[in-house]
Scaffold this active site. Structure first.
Site, PDB file in Angstrom:
ATOM      1  CG  HIS A 124      -0.384   0.274   2.513  1.00 26.53           C
ATOM      2  ND1 HIS A 124      -0.110  -0.721   3.428  1.00 26.53           N
ATOM      3  CD2 HIS A 124      -0.026   1.431   3.124  1.00 26.53           C
ATOM      4  CE1 HIS A 124       0.388  -0.194   4.526  1.00 26.53           C
ATOM      5  NE2 HIS A 124       0.452   1.124   4.364  1.00 26.53           N
ATOM      6  CG  ASP A 154      -0.021  -4.063   2.815  1.00 24.20           C
ATOM      7  OD1 ASP A 154       0.059  -3.526   1.697  1.00 24.20           O
ATOM      8  OD2 ASP A 154       0.001  -3.417   3.885  1.00 24.20           O
ATOM      9  CB  SER A 228       3.149   1.633   6.185  1.00 25.27           C
ATOM     10  OG  SER A 228       1.963   1.788   6.908  1.00 25.27           O
TER      11      SER A 228
END
Length: 490
Positions: A124, A154, A228
């Site tokens: 992402h 992911d 992230s």
């Protein structure tokens, strides 16, 4: 008296040497990891920080401005507009209008896993990016390209052209213990590389259902937007997870962070390097933790059957063409172990299978009517076989394409489409799609650019049903539909 003085001097030297040795040992201990810190003693995290910090990078992404067709409210819908001054009319008081989307920028984190420039981050973080820039802790900058990505976990693998980069040491996430100290390293809110500390709060944690592979390491080390793709490391400075998400009602850290374990990351990275896409091995069942299933029955006021165990995975559905059906699994079975490893959560099964490939064999232990059984299962891919699944390119279609012109849009009353300008040997010819046909939708997704058609082919080629359902129009205005299989021989 002289002898006494000599003894005192000698004793003083021994004590001094002892203190010096103790001081040396203390300094050395602060610069190397302890195999097992004494219970109740504080943990020095500076060694792990110094070792891992240079390997964590900032990943900056840019999405360029694009022209899109959108529907907007039409305040003049009740007025006569013979010259089309207000654009093409839509339905219900709206009109279609071409707009220029703004340039978008974002940032996340990544981890260098090889000296040759391979970097792991979250899917992402880089999804849809037109430009990717990697910034090291020493402020060196590199342009990066995407080697491959896997939305199901992911994870994404990107690469820069640098050499002798500070690669992190990869640890074994399976050896993590609940309560063990860990560090989260990343670039939250784009303020700069930041280190936070916490413990492993849980393992094999699943956050939601769906088709995604979920077996997270839960930690209370602070993870915020921008973290992230960053590193979760143990006290030895070894990578044990890729920070992926936080659980919060405000969007900021509230005590719960989640990382993808290296047991899953290693398999994804190897597959992306070798095949370009992840070779996902499936049993072909749907289900849930047995405890969750029985809790649901209780909430509905239903009787809870005696399954012969309180831990395991309840099988709610078995795919007809799946590996489980071939091995004799049925709805209502409770899986308790795989290859001798006890299972109590669906996430544990997912993590174990994430390291397998189609064609691999596993032994499933399960209960049926409280009777213990076992079966050898040959794992399959999403398409129901054991073949290597490869991402298809536009070449598989055997055609050339171009975006339609303004004249074609005006003539046919459409806003977008891709014209087939040449048909060679390939999937289009086999399905009967002719030259001149204008593709408007593929698998219900609008086709406004060649990149969107490429994405549609890529996604379909690795799906359970590798088929393109194409909707479009001829230059005469006649509409048509085609089913275009992407598998050879179909």
């Amino acid at each position: 008296m002289k002898n006494v003085k000599n003894y005192l001097v000698y004793a003083s030297c021994i004590v001094a040497i002892a203190f010096s040795a103790a001081s040396f040992a203390k300094v050395y201990a602060s610069n190397a990891p302890s195999a097992s810190p004494a219970a109740g003693q504080p943990v020095d995290l500076t060694y792990a920080t110094d070792k891992a910090l240079p390997s964590v990078v900032t990943v900056k992404v840019v999405q360029n401005s694009k022209t899109e067709t959108v529907e907007v409210e039409d305040p003049f819908s009740d007025f006569f507009d013979p010259f089309g001054f207000f654009g093409q009319r839509g339905q219900g008081g709206t009109r279609k209008q071409r707009v220029q989307t703004p340039k978008k920028q974002g940032s996340g984190s990544g981890v260098i896993i090889s000296t040759e420039g391979y970097i792991v981050t979250n899917n992402h973080v880089v999804e849809g990016a037109d430009e990717i820039t990697v910034i090291l802790t020493d402020n060196r900058e590199f342009s990066a390209t995407v080697v491959g990505n896997d939305p199901n976990t992911d994870l994404a693998l990107i690469k820069v052209s640098g050499k002798n980069l500070p690669a992190i040491t990869i640890g074994d996430s399976q050896k993590l213990k609940i309560g063990e100290w860990v560090l989260a390293i990343g670039n939250p809110y784009n303020i700069g590389t930041t280190v936070t500390a916490g413990i492993v709060s849980a393992k094999a944690r699943s956050m939601s259902g769906g088709n995604t592979v979920q077996s997270f390491i839960q930690t209370d080390a602070a993870i915020n937007p921008g973290n992230s793709g960053g590193a979760l490391v143990n006290t030895n400075g070894e990578l044990v997870g890729i920070n992926s998400m936080l659980y919060s009602q405000t969007g900021s850290y509230s005590g719960y962070g989640f990382a993808i374990p290296t047991t899953i990351m290693n398999k994804v990275v190897n597959d992306l390097k070798t095949y370009g896409t992840v070779q996902r091995a499936l049993i072909g069942i749907a289900g849930s933790d047995l405890s969750s299933y029985t809790d649901g029955l209780k909430q509905q006021g239903k009787d809870v059957p005696d399954f012969g165990t309180i831990n395991g995975i309840y099988v709610a559905e078995v795919s007809e063409d799946g590996a489980g059906a071939s091995a004799g699994l049925k709805k209502g079975d409770v899986i308790t172990a795989i290859d001798g490893k006890s299972l109590s959560k669906m996430a544990e099964l997912q993590e174990y299978l994430a390291n397998k490939r189609p064609g691999d064999k596993v032994t499933i232990t399960y209960l049926r009517d409280k009777s213990k059984k076992s079966a050898t299962v040959t794992l399959k891919n999403a398409q129901g076989n054991t073949n290597v699944v490869k991402t298809a390119d536009l070449d598989v279609l055997g055609g050339n394409f171009r975006e339609i012109t303004k004249e074609q849009k005006d003539q046919l009353g459409i806003n977008y489409g891709l014209e087939v300008i040449k048909v060679n040997n390939g999937a289009l010819k086999n399905a009967g799609v002719p030259k001149g046909f204008i593709i408007q939708k593929v698998n219900d997704q609008p086709m406004k650019s060649l990149s969107e058609l490429q994405d549609a082919v890529k996604n379909a080629s690795t799906s359970k049903e590798p088929v393109l359902f194409i909707q479009g129009i001829f230059s005469t205005g006649k509409k048509a539909y085609y089913a275009v299989p992407l598998e050879e021989g179909k």
